[in-house]
Design a protein around this motif. Structure first.
Motif, PDB file in Angstrom:
ATOM      1  N   TYR A 131       0.804  -1.223   0.000  1.00 11.30           N
ATOM      2  CA  TYR A 131       0.000   0.000   0.000  1.00 11.30           C
ATOM      3  C   TYR A 131       0.832   1.267   0.000  1.00 11.30           C
ATOM      4  CZ  TYR A 131      -3.793  -3.178   1.006  1.00 11.30           C
ATOM      5  OH  TYR A 131      -4.688  -4.197   0.945  1.00 11.30           O
ATOM      6  N   ILE A 132       2.121   1.159   0.262  1.00  9.73           N
ATOM      7  CA  ILE A 132       2.957   2.360   0.325  1.00  9.73           C
ATOM      8  C   ILE A 132       3.350   2.752  -1.087  1.00  9.73           C
ATOM      9  CG2 ILE A 132       5.139   3.319   1.114  1.00  9.73           C
ATOM     10  CD1 ILE A 132       4.882   1.666   3.588  1.00  9.73           C
ATOM     11  N   GLN A 133       2.873   3.889  -1.519  1.00  5.84           N
ATOM     12  CA  GLN A 133       3.166   4.448  -2.828  1.00  5.84           C
ATOM     13  C   GLN A 133       3.289   5.950  -2.665  1.00  5.84           C
ATOM     14  OE1 GLN A 133      -0.085   3.442  -5.349  1.00  5.84           O
ATOM     15  NE2 GLN A 133       0.091   1.239  -5.008  1.00  5.84           N
ATOM     16  N   PRO A 134       3.934   6.607  -3.601  1.00  3.49           N
ATOM     17  CA  PRO A 134       3.941   8.070  -3.529  1.00  3.49           C
ATOM     18  C   PRO A 134       2.514   8.603  -3.675  1.00  3.49           C
ATOM     19  CG  PRO A 134       5.587   7.281  -5.078  1.00  3.49           C
ATOM     20  CD  PRO A 134       4.784   6.092  -4.650  1.00  3.49           C
ATOM     21  N   LEU A 135       2.195   9.570  -2.839  1.00  2.00           N
ATOM     22  CA  LEU A 135       0.834  10.122  -2.856  1.00  2.00           C
ATOM     23  C   LEU A 135       0.661  11.099  -4.015  1.00  2.00           C
ATOM     24  CD1 LEU A 135       0.188  10.799   0.892  1.00  2.00           C
ATOM     25  CD2 LEU A 135      -0.683   8.947  -0.489  1.00  2.00           C
ATOM     26  N   HIS A 136      -0.436  10.890  -4.756  1.00  2.00           N
ATOM     27  CA  HIS A 136      -0.758  11.802  -5.840  1.00  2.00           C
ATOM     28  C   HIS A 136      -2.107  12.469  -5.620  1.00  2.00           C
ATOM     29  CE1 HIS A 136       2.720  10.698  -8.128  1.00  2.00           C
ATOM     30  NE2 HIS A 136       2.401   9.418  -8.005  1.00  2.00           N
ATOM     31  N   LYS A 170       7.270   7.409   7.469  1.00  2.00           N
ATOM     32  CA  LYS A 170       6.958   7.304   6.043  1.00  2.00           C
ATOM     33  C   LYS A 170       5.702   8.104   5.705  1.00  2.00           C
ATOM     34  CE  LYS A 170       9.081   2.829   5.118  1.00  2.00           C
ATOM     35  NZ  LYS A 170       8.826   1.421   4.762  1.00  2.00           N
ATOM     36  N   LYS A 171       4.724   8.095   6.589  1.00  2.00           N
ATOM     37  CA  LYS A 171       3.491   8.849   6.370  1.00  2.00           C
ATOM     38  C   LYS A 171       3.782  10.350   6.339  1.00  2.00           C
ATOM     39  CE  LYS A 171      -0.147   9.808   9.212  1.00  2.00           C
ATOM     40  NZ  LYS A 171      -1.062   9.513  10.291  1.00  2.00           N
ATOM     41  N   GLN A 172       4.643  10.805   7.267  1.00  2.00           N
ATOM     42  CA  GLN A 172       4.999  12.225   7.296  1.00  2.00           C
ATOM     43  C   GLN A 172       5.742  12.626   6.023  1.00  2.00           C
ATOM     44  OE1 GLN A 172       7.292  12.618  10.851  1.00  2.00           O
ATOM     45  NE2 GLN A 172       5.506  12.796  12.194  1.00  2.00           N
ATOM     46  N   VAL A 173       6.637  11.774   5.557  1.00  2.00           N
ATOM     47  CA  VAL A 173       7.385  12.072   4.331  1.00  2.00           C
ATOM     48  C   VAL A 173       6.423  12.151   3.150  1.00  2.00           C
ATOM     49  CG1 VAL A 173       9.068  11.129   2.696  1.00  2.00           C
ATOM     50  CG2 VAL A 173       9.579  11.125   5.135  1.00  2.00           C
ATOM     51  N   GLN A 174       5.484  11.229   3.094  1.00  2.00           N
ATOM     52  CA  GLN A 174       4.523  11.249   1.985  1.00  2.00           C
ATOM     53  C   GLN A 174       3.638  12.499   2.038  1.00  2.00           C
ATOM     54  OE1 GLN A 174       2.585   7.453   2.265  1.00  2.00           O
ATOM     55  NE2 GLN A 174       4.224   6.406   1.139  1.00  2.00           N
ATOM     56  N   GLU A 175       3.257  12.913   3.245  1.00  2.00           N
ATOM     57  CA  GLU A 175       2.462  14.143   3.370  1.00  2.00           C
ATOM     58  C   GLU A 175       3.272  15.362   2.929  1.00  2.00           C
ATOM     59  OE1 GLU A 175       1.072  14.267   7.383  1.00  2.00           O
ATOM     60  OE2 GLU A 175      -0.319  12.614   7.086  1.00  2.00           O
ATOM     61  N   GLN A 176       4.548  15.381   3.278  1.00  4.15           N
ATOM     62  CA  GLN A 176       5.403  16.490   2.858  1.00  4.15           C
ATOM     63  C   GLN A 176       5.564  16.505   1.335  1.00  4.15           C
ATOM     64  OE1 GLN A 176       9.019  15.953   5.035  1.00  4.15           O
ATOM     65  NE2 GLN A 176       8.143  16.631   6.981  1.00  4.15           N
ATOM     66  N   ARG A 177       5.716  15.332   0.739  1.00  6.75           N
ATOM     67  CA  ARG A 177       5.801  15.274  -0.718  1.00  6.75           C
ATOM     68  C   ARG A 177       4.529  15.809  -1.363  1.00  6.75           C
ATOM     69  NH1 ARG A 177       8.198   9.247  -1.256  1.00  6.75           N
ATOM     70  NH2 ARG A 177      10.385   9.741  -0.912  1.00  6.75           N
ATOM     71  N   LYS A 178       3.417  15.402  -0.805  1.00  4.83           N
ATOM     72  CA  LYS A 178       2.127  15.840  -1.361  1.00  4.83           C
ATOM     73  C   LYS A 178       2.008  17.361  -1.267  1.00  4.83           C
ATOM     74  CE  LYS A 178      -2.803  15.222  -0.898  1.00  4.83           C
ATOM     75  NZ  LYS A 178      -3.198  16.568  -0.604  1.00  4.83           N
ATOM     76  N   THR A 179       2.411  17.928  -0.125  1.00  3.02           N
ATOM     77  CA  THR A 179       2.352  19.374   0.055  1.00  3.02           C
ATOM     78  C   THR A 179       3.260  20.083  -0.952  1.00  3.02           C
ATOM     79  OG1 THR A 179       1.953  19.021   2.415  1.00  3.02           O
ATOM     80  CG2 THR A 179       2.644  21.219   1.753  1.00  3.02           C
ATOM     81  N   VAL A 180       4.454  19.540  -1.142  1.00  2.00           N
ATOM     82  CA  VAL A 180       5.388  20.152  -2.090  1.00  2.00           C
ATOM     83  C   VAL A 180       4.826  20.074  -3.500  1.00  2.00           C
ATOM     84  CG1 VAL A 180       7.663  19.879  -3.164  1.00  2.00           C
ATOM     85  CG2 VAL A 180       7.441  19.812  -0.675  1.00  2.00           C
TER      86      VAL A 180
END
Length: 188
Positions: A131-136, A170-180
Motif C-alpha cells: 500500500y505504500i506508494q507516492p501520494l498523488h 513514512k506517512k509524514q514524508v509522503q504528506e510532505q511530498r504531497k504538500t510540495v
C-alpha cells in the motif's frame, strides 16, 4: 535470531579477545629488544656509502663508537667518520601499541557482529507493504491512515514499536511530498 546463536557469537568474540590479551601478556613477560634502540644515521664518507645503524644499547652508550659495527673506516678515520654520524636514542612502548590494536580490532569486530545482527533482523522489521506508494491525491492518503492506526494499537514489542515509528515517519514524508507537489502545481 535465536538466543543460542547470539550467545555463541558473544562467546566467540570473548574467546578471541582473551587470546589476544594472553598473547600480549606473553610478550610483556619476554623482554622485547625493539622497545629501545639507538639509531645512527651516517652519511656517505669518502668512498663509503651512507648507512643507518640500529643497536639495542643504553642511552648513555648511544653514540657512533658503540652502535656502528663493523666500523667501515680504518682506525685513524673513526673520529672524523663518527662526527658526521647523527645518533638518536629512541624509545617506544610496544605494549601500548598492542593494546591499542586489540581495542581497535575489538571495536571493528563488535561493529561487524552488529552488522550481521542487523542483516538478520532487518528482513523481520521491514515487511513488504504493497500500500505504500507516492501520494498523488487525497484518496491514497486516506487508505494509509487506517493501516497506520491499527499498527499503533498493537505496538507491544520493541520491533512493533520500531515498525510503528517507521510507518509514521513514512506517512509524514509522503504528506510532505504531497504538500510540495500541491505548491508546485499552484505556482505553475
Amino acid at each position: 535470531m535465536s538466543p543460542g546463536r547470539d550467545g555463541s557469537s558473544v562467546r566467540a568474540v570473548a574467546a578471541v579477545v582473551t587470546l589476544l590479551l594472553l598473547d600480549a601478556a606473553v610478550f610483556v613477560q619476554a623482554k622485547n629488544f625493539e622497545d629501545v634502540r639507538c639509531k645512527c644515521i651516517c652519511p656517505p664518507y669518502r668512498n663509503i656509502t651512507g648507512h643507518i645503524y640500529n643497536r639495542n644499547v643504553s642511552q648513555k652508550d648511544c653514540n657512533c663508537l658503540h652502535v656502528v659495527e663493523p666500523m667501515p673506516v680504518p682506525g685513524y678515520d673513526v673520529e672524523a667518520y663518527c662526527l658526521l654520524c647523527e645518533c638518536k636514542y629512541e624509545e617506544r612502548s610496544s605494549n601500548t601499541i598492542k593494546v591499542t590494536i586489540i581495542i581497535y580490532l575489538s571495536v571493528v569486530g563488535a561493529l561487524l557482529l552488529y552488522m550481521l545482527f542487523l542483516l538478520l533482523v532487518d528482513p523481520l522489521i521491514r515487511k513488504h507493504d504493497p500500500y505504500i506508494q507516492p501520494l498523488h491525491n487525497e484518496e491514497d492518503s486516506e487508505e494509509m491512515r487506517p493501516q497506520a492506526d491499527s499498527s499503533q494499537a498493537r505496538g507491544n514489542t520493541v520491533l512493533e514499536r520500531v515498525e510503528g515509528a517507521q510507518q509514521r515517519w513514512k506517512k509524514q514524508v509522503q504528506e510532505q511530498r504531497k504538500t510540495v507537489f500541491d505548491r508546485h502545481k499552484m505556482l505553475s
